[in-house]
Design a protein around this motif. Structure first.
Motif, PDB file in Angstrom:
ATOM      1  N   ASP A   3      -9.417   2.431 -20.820  1.00  0.00           N
ATOM      2  CA  ASP A   3      -9.204   1.457 -20.107  1.00  0.00           C
ATOM      3  C   ASP A   3      -7.227   1.832 -19.300  1.00  0.00           C
ATOM      4  O   ASP A   3      -6.681   1.924 -18.116  1.00  0.00           O
ATOM      5  N   MET A   4      -7.040   1.337 -20.158  1.00  0.00           N
ATOM      6  CA  MET A   4      -5.149   2.126 -19.851  1.00  0.00           C
ATOM      7  C   MET A   4      -4.904   3.965 -19.788  1.00  0.00           C
ATOM      8  O   MET A   4      -4.058   4.173 -18.724  1.00  0.00           O
ATOM      9  N   ILE A   5      -5.613   3.665 -20.224  1.00  0.00           N
ATOM     10  CA  ILE A   5      -6.074   6.227 -19.619  1.00  0.00           C
ATOM     11  C   ILE A   5      -6.127   6.140 -18.570  1.00  0.00           C
ATOM     12  O   ILE A   5      -5.071   6.683 -17.886  1.00  0.00           O
ATOM     13  N   LEU A  56     -10.886  12.609 -15.847  1.00  0.00           N
ATOM     14  CA  LEU A  56     -10.716  11.684 -17.056  1.00  0.00           C
ATOM     15  C   LEU A  56     -12.535  11.595 -17.004  1.00  0.00           C
ATOM     16  O   LEU A  56     -13.147  11.696 -15.478  1.00  0.00           O
ATOM     17  N   ALA A  57     -12.973  12.556 -18.300  1.00  0.00           N
ATOM     18  CA  ALA A  57     -14.942  11.805 -18.923  1.00  0.00           C
ATOM     19  C   ALA A  57     -14.815  11.440 -19.719  1.00  0.00           C
ATOM     20  O   ALA A  57     -14.381  11.456 -20.223  1.00  0.00           O
ATOM     21  N   GLY A  58     -16.227  10.750 -19.280  1.00  0.00           N
ATOM     22  CA  GLY A  58     -16.245   9.336 -21.272  1.00  0.00           C
ATOM     23  C   GLY A  58     -17.113  10.290 -21.556  1.00  0.00           C
ATOM     24  O   GLY A  58     -17.844  11.017 -21.187  1.00  0.00           O
ATOM     25  N   MET A  59     -17.134  10.233 -22.848  1.00  0.00           N
ATOM     26  CA  MET A  59     -18.246  10.601 -24.054  1.00  0.00           C
ATOM     27  C   MET A  59     -18.569   9.148 -25.104  1.00  0.00           C
ATOM     28  O   MET A  59     -17.561   7.782 -25.336  1.00  0.00           O
ATOM     29  N   CYS A  60     -19.885   8.877 -25.015  1.00  0.00           N
ATOM     30  CA  CYS A  60     -20.383   8.285 -25.769  1.00  0.00           C
ATOM     31  C   CYS A  60     -20.466   6.572 -25.136  1.00  0.00           C
ATOM     32  O   CYS A  60     -20.320   6.314 -24.767  1.00  0.00           O
ATOM     33  N   LEU A  92     -16.039   2.352 -19.189  1.00  0.00           N
ATOM     34  CA  LEU A  92     -15.425   3.632 -17.899  1.00  0.00           C
ATOM     35  C   LEU A  92     -16.593   3.103 -16.677  1.00  0.00           C
ATOM     36  O   LEU A  92     -16.326   3.393 -15.771  1.00  0.00           O
ATOM     37  N   LEU A  93     -17.654   3.956 -16.973  1.00  0.00           N
ATOM     38  CA  LEU A  93     -18.346   4.195 -15.873  1.00  0.00           C
ATOM     39  C   LEU A  93     -19.042   3.264 -15.366  1.00  0.00           C
ATOM     40  O   LEU A  93     -18.802   3.061 -13.998  1.00  0.00           O
TER      41      LEU A  93
END
Length: 630
Positions: A275-277, A300-304, A310-311
């Motif tokens: 969240d900070m990134i 930025l893209a999330g993983m796992c 983040l989504l």
């Protein structure tokens, strides 16, 4: 280089369901990059004794094994037979999983405390309403007090749950009375998080607990301390700090990677880092720095499960699940993969070494040789986040355009179905949902959770089971990689209601929701518990009386063992698609698959075929409906 493209296409179609994954897997093969499926193939045949759970490495007299086919040896050096060895191994795995989720929860609560006390850089209390709700549960006064003061007292109360002397976890009081009565009768009421974990490790030491039934009862107590303790506290503290999720639309799959921006993958589980990134990446100075480096911006893209976090709250696109972590690097377009802990392949730095990608580790608990270590602490979170983003930006000019291949067409999805959001959509009460179930428009609900496992085609178990259930008018709620799988398959959009039975379809169309609801990361399985508990309390029944089921079609991790066990211990019939390592003991199998019905009114079942699993779950839901007279 691939010499036989049709053969490569055949291989990847047997390994994974998603089109974008298949396309990138072929590129990885073409680049000569080893992936999890290659390493799985190299491990064949796997140890038969290990798969049955009859290997014992508890002490230096071993390792020992018992012969499952009636031949010698039938006992370990200490005299342990198969029942004991299998039960101890299962408790060992479960405890590791409970510790992982609960320690994640502890870190989020500690970040909340640091925020409340002004020691955390860049964080703030986002959901004051939920702060007041949870504080009230703990008997904390809220009227006329600043949110930081309330949060500080609540955080300290939550941290006390890890080693409390009061012999009960407050959040377990959320369960309906009938469920709590079953726990009390069985002697499995969770007392505190760390106590159950420490006692579990004590019990499996050689020369301590030798009764497999007693060991497995404590396994349920340990799992409950996770589901109704550490995990639930992690979820609630995350909501208070970062905001309780509400429905939103976003994008998913490997096509979310940008061709002209700095790509940063956020992988792991803890939202305190990611969240900070997200916040630092929006800094105008960082965006300008990226453009000065020749990029169009920062993607930025999330993983796992970090991706799920983040989504749900920020609408950040989700690149993929557990098994996509090597494939996303193989696109050739990732400047940095930033990780915290859990579900990260130790081989990830070797994969990254085939490209220009930098792997950044951030936790003292999870260092990987070959990575760049940037310790992430709440006290200097924003500065560290900017430093990490700067590292990625500086790496952008090193990208080789000739090695970049990104799939096209990301899939849209709807996420953010927290328990609070579902209740709000129903008008603040569960009565409309209950009425729909009584009327038969919705037969019941099933929670599908868990990971990926190379023993089954990636995403096939999750997607096939979900499709089968919604076709039968059974609502599906999901977390973790199961939710990611169904998102990639197009099941998390309102239009997917066309795949549902007529009753469920009408309800989804009326509410504008998908037939498969994304409820969060794997730690957020606790949201499913709260949802079930609140419905049960409204009907004045136990969770075990509700037409519910649970499933983990592709699980692999110790965390999944804890999750499945706290579902069953809470009264939810749960079907596993991958067999746990228990079949070396008929008594352990019988206890988990039958005898638990007399203890917690629920059992496990094992069915690798997702269509047959749907049959089992539908039969259980119909049995519960009949018992309720509906």
């Amino acid at each position: 280089m691939i010499n036989n493209l049709p053969e490569a296409q055949k291989i990847v179609k047997n390994r994974m369901l998603d089109r974008a994954d298949q396309e990138t897997a072929i590129k990885a093969m073409d680049d000569g990059v080893e992936t999890v499926w290659d390493r799985f193939a190299d491990q064949q045949p796997q140890c038969g004794f290990g798969n049955l759970g009859v290997c014992c490495n508890r002490c230096a007299m071993g390792p020992c094994r018992t012969e499952p086919f009636g031949k010698k040896p039938t006992r370990g050096v200490c005299g342990a037979e198969a029942d004991l060895i299998v039960a101890r191994n299962l408790l060992d795995d479960l405890t590791t999983g409970a510790a992982a989720h609960s320690d994640h929860g502890r870190e989020v609560v500690e970040a909340m405390l640091a925020t409340a006390e002004g020691r955390a850089q860049g964080y703030q209390i986002h959901d004051e309403g939920k702060l007041h709700v949870v504080a009230t549960e703990y008997g904390i006064k809220t009227a006329g007090r600043k949110k930081e003061e309330i949060a500080s007292e609540l955080a300290r109360a939550l941290l006390e749950e890890y080693g409390t002397l009061k012999n009960r976890i407050q959040m377990a009081e959320r369960a309906p009375q009938k469920t709590k009565d079953a726990w009390k009768k069985a002697g499995i009421v969770p007392r505190s998080v760390d106590r159950e974990i420490v006692e579990a490790m004590h019990r499996i030491h050689m020369g301590v607990d030798s009764d497999y039934t007693n060991i497995l009862l404590h396994a349920m107590r340990t799992a409950l301390s996770d589901g109704w303790g550490g995990s639930m506290m992690g979820t609630d503290a995350s909501d208070i700090l970062f905001g309780t999720p509400t429905p939103l639309k976003a994008w998913i799959n490997l096509a979310t990677i940008s061709r002209d921006k700095v790509n940063i993958i956020l992988h792991g589980h803890n939202p305190v880092l990611s969240d900070m990134i997200v916040k630092a990446a929006a800094d105008p100075g960082m965006v300008k720095r990226a453009k000065d480096a020749g990029a169009a911006g920062i993607n930025l893209a999330g993983m796992c499960c970090t991706g799920n976090e983040l989504l749900m709250r920020r609408g950040i696109p989700l690149a993929g699940s557990f098994f996509d972590q090597e494939l996303v690097i193989a696109t050739g377009a990732i400047e940095a993969m930033v990780i915290d802990y859990q579900c990260i392949f130790p081989a990830i730095t070797q994969t990254a070494g085939c490209y220009h990608t930098k792997v950044v580790t951030t936790s003292r608990k999870a260092k990987i040789p070959g990575s760049i270590y940037k310790e992430f602490r709440p006290e200097n979170a924003y500065d560290t986040a900017k430093e990490i983003i700067g590292l990625a930006i500086d790496n952008f000019p090193n990208r080789n355009p000739d090695r970049v291949r990104i799939p096209e067409k990301p899939m849209q999805l709807m996420s953010g179905f927290s328990e609070e959001a579902i209740r709000k959509a129903l008008g603040g009460t569960y009565k409309p949902l209950i009425d729909a179930i009584v009327a038969g428009k919705i037969k019941g609900a099933v929670g599908i959770v868990g990971c990926n496992n190379p023993k089954i085609k990636q995403d096939y178990g999750h997607v096939t089971l979900a499709k089968e259930l919604i076709k039968r008018d059974i609502l599906v709620v999901e977390t973790g990689c199961a939710a990611i799988a169904c998102g990639k398959a197009g099941l998390l959009i309102p239009e997917a209601a066309d795949m549902a039975g007529p009753g469920l379809k009408s309800v989804c169309n009326a509410l504008g929701i998908p037939p498969v609801l994304h409820m969060g990361s794997c730690v957020d399985c606790s949201r499913i518990l709260v949802l079930a508990a609140n419905i049960a309390k409204e009907l004045n029944v136990g969770i075990s009386d509700l037409p519910l089921g649970g499933a983990a079609p592709e699980w692999y991790s110790q965390k999944a063992i804890s999750i499945g066990t706290y579902f069953v211990a809470s009264g939810v019939y749960t079907v596993l698609g991958i067999a746990p390592k228990i079949f070396g003991s008929k008594n352990v199998v019988n206890l988990l698959a039958a005898q638990l019905n007399g203890v917690v009114n629920a059992t496990f079942a094992i069915e690798p075929d997702p269509v047959k699993a749907a049959d089992l779950l539908e039969a259980e839901i119909n049995r519960k409906r009949k018992a309720l007279g509906i």
